[in-house]
Design a protein around this motif. Structure first.
Motif, mmCIF file in Angstrom:
data_model
loop_
_atom_site.group_PDB
_atom_site.id
_atom_site.type_symbol
_atom_site.label_atom_id
_atom_site.label_comp_id
_atom_site.label_asym_id
_atom_site.label_seq_id
_atom_site.Cartn_x
_atom_site.Cartn_y
_atom_site.Cartn_z
ATOM 1 N N ASP A 1 -28.545 19.860 -23.831
ATOM 2 C CA ASP A 1 -29.779 19.081 -23.629
ATOM 3 C C ASP A 1 -29.726 17.720 -24.313
ATOM 4 N N GLU A 2 -29.141 17.670 -25.491
ATOM 5 C CA GLU A 2 -29.087 16.413 -26.238
ATOM 6 C C GLU A 2 -28.311 15.348 -25.465
ATOM 7 N N GLN B 1 -29.012 22.278 -13.990
ATOM 8 C CA GLN B 1 -29.319 23.166 -15.107
ATOM 9 C C GLN B 1 -28.739 24.544 -14.840
ATOM 10 N N SER C 1 -30.430 14.284 -22.336
ATOM 11 C CA SER C 1 -31.544 13.442 -22.793
ATOM 12 C C SER C 1 -31.063 12.045 -23.159
ATOM 13 N N LYS D 1 -30.380 10.034 -19.971
ATOM 14 C CA LYS D 1 -31.638 9.612 -19.335
ATOM 15 C C LYS D 1 -32.348 8.536 -20.156
ATOM 16 N N ALA D 2 -32.379 8.698 -21.478
ATOM 17 C CA ALA D 2 -33.054 7.725 -22.341
ATOM 18 C C ALA D 2 -32.387 6.350 -22.275
#
Length: 113
Positions: free
Chosen positions: A92-93, A110, A96, A99-100
């Motif tokens: 997830d990190e 997923q 994220s 995307k960030a």
């Protein structure tokens, strides 16, 4: 394999350095980097996953992945020993961070909650 342009490699390097190494690629059209995953974790739950096997028992394909959550917790990028030439698994990190940073060109599926 994960191939990144220079900007993406620079943005993601702090995360990727925890799981492997970024190697420069020779490409006259662009500055490209290959991410070599060094984190290999025996996290695939073969009993609960849906596997297609060769006659010798090796894994040909995985139709549904089930991982041992206690082994995947906090991993950024990893591979499993059963599929060393197979896919990279992204935590997830990492997703994220991509995307960030507004990085494009990636599509994520997923595989576990």
């Amino acid at each position: 394999m994960l191939v990144l342009r220079e900007h993406a490699a620079r943005v993601l390097a702090p995360l990727l350095d925890r799981s492997g190494e970024l190697l420069p690629l020779e490409c006259p059209e662009a500055d490209l980097w290959l991410f070599n995953v060094l984190t290999v974790v025996d996290a695939l739950n073969e009993e609960k996953s849906e596997l297609v096997r060769f006659d010798d028992g090796d894994i040909l394909d995985v139709e549904r992945y089930v991982f041992r959550p206690e082994l995947t917790e906090g991993l950024v990028v990893f591979k499993v020993p059963q599929l060393l030439r197979g896919p990279l698994f992204l935590g997830d990190e990492f997703v994220s961070a991509v995307k960030a940073a507004g990085l494009r060109g990636s599509e994520f599926t997923q595989l576990w909650p």
